[in-house]
Design an enzyme around this catalytic site. Sequence first.
Site, PDB file in Angstrom:
ATOM      1  N   VAL A  23     -10.390 -13.136  -4.827  1.00 30.34           N
ATOM      2  CA  VAL A  23     -10.523 -14.595  -4.746  1.00 30.34           C
ATOM      3  C   VAL A  23      -9.151 -15.255  -4.748  1.00 30.34           C
ATOM      4  CG1 VAL A  23     -11.405 -16.652  -5.891  1.00 30.34           C
ATOM      5  CG2 VAL A  23     -12.836 -14.611  -5.722  1.00 30.34           C
ATOM      6  N   TYR A  24      -8.268 -14.802  -5.636  1.00 31.26           N
ATOM      7  CA  TYR A  24      -6.895 -15.323  -5.610  1.00 31.26           C
ATOM      8  C   TYR A  24      -6.269 -15.082  -4.241  1.00 31.26           C
ATOM      9  CZ  TYR A  24      -1.894 -15.677  -6.357  1.00 31.26           C
ATOM     10  OH  TYR A  24      -0.562 -16.000  -6.229  1.00 31.26           O
ATOM     11  N   ALA A  25      -6.430 -13.869  -3.724  1.00 30.44           N
ATOM     12  CA  ALA A  25      -5.875 -13.557  -2.407  1.00 30.44           C
ATOM     13  C   ALA A  25      -6.424 -14.509  -1.344  1.00 30.44           C
ATOM     14  CB  ALA A  25      -6.180 -12.109  -2.037  1.00 30.44           C
ATOM     15  N   THR A  72      -7.378 -17.550  -1.664  1.00 24.94           N
ATOM     16  CA  THR A  72      -6.753 -18.872  -1.750  1.00 24.94           C
ATOM     17  C   THR A  72      -5.374 -18.858  -1.109  1.00 24.94           C
ATOM     18  OG1 THR A  72      -5.707 -18.557  -3.947  1.00 24.94           O
ATOM     19  CG2 THR A  72      -7.985 -19.372  -3.896  1.00 24.94           C
ATOM     20  N   ASN A 124      -7.912  -8.541  -6.860  1.00 23.77           N
ATOM     21  CA  ASN A 124      -8.034  -9.983  -7.062  1.00 23.77           C
ATOM     22  C   ASN A 124      -8.372 -10.680  -5.747  1.00 23.77           C
ATOM     23  OD1 ASN A 124      -7.887 -12.571  -8.049  1.00 23.77           O
ATOM     24  ND2 ASN A 124      -5.983 -12.255  -9.150  1.00 23.77           N
TER      25      ASN A 124
END
Length: 246
Positions: free
Chosen positions: A156-158, A160, A154
């Site tokens: 993109v989550y990371a 952020t 993940n």
Amino acid sequence: METLSLDGRTALITGASSGIGTASARALAREGVDVALAARREDELAELADEIESDYGVETLAVPTDVREEEAVDAMVEECVERFDGLDVVLNNAGLGRGGAVESLSTEDYRLMQETNVDGMFFTTRAALPHLKESEGNLIFIGSFAGQYPRPSNPVYAATKWWTRGFAHSVEASVGDEGVAVTVINPTEVRTEFGADTGESFAERFEQGEVTEPEEIAEAVVFAAGQRNSTVSELDLYRRDKFSHF
């Protein structure tokens, strides 16, 4: 560290309608803190506000808010300050996760994470800081293990959450001499609704005792909010076997 009594202080909690937000609202109320509860789900907020007032005898304010909307966030903070005549603690908790490799992640999911995890924390911080400077209060961010180590499943989550840490610590450096404490709390998996939008939630995936409970994070929030002269710059709460799976 020297701590202070939280009794009679005021806290604003985003993402308050479930999980870490709900547990933190209860834990702070237990200490005598009046709580403003912000999230998108109005019915859940109203129910939680009633329960907290009944259980702990503090004042509450339910403020239905989408943190992705700049004007709504400004209004949320203004309403909280007007109701409680100030603001002592802000918990930047609202967050969103969408899984998937970069090449398969939709633009919609990418933007949802950016708008919630990045824009929402920025809008809330910007609106709250003048009031926290007045009270020499505490600004607390819910970060993540994913904001410290690569997250291949993940990215993109990371990213952020890496932004959250970088932003929080840079704000810490800029407002520390004005008496504002800034904390980042980094959990690994917490048994909440997180992940339910796209599949099985952590509460469904893990049995009680397998990973961190929301109440454990809430106790870390109370600890950070209760510092008198120092700041708890960063606090990691990992499931005990995390590094054996890393």
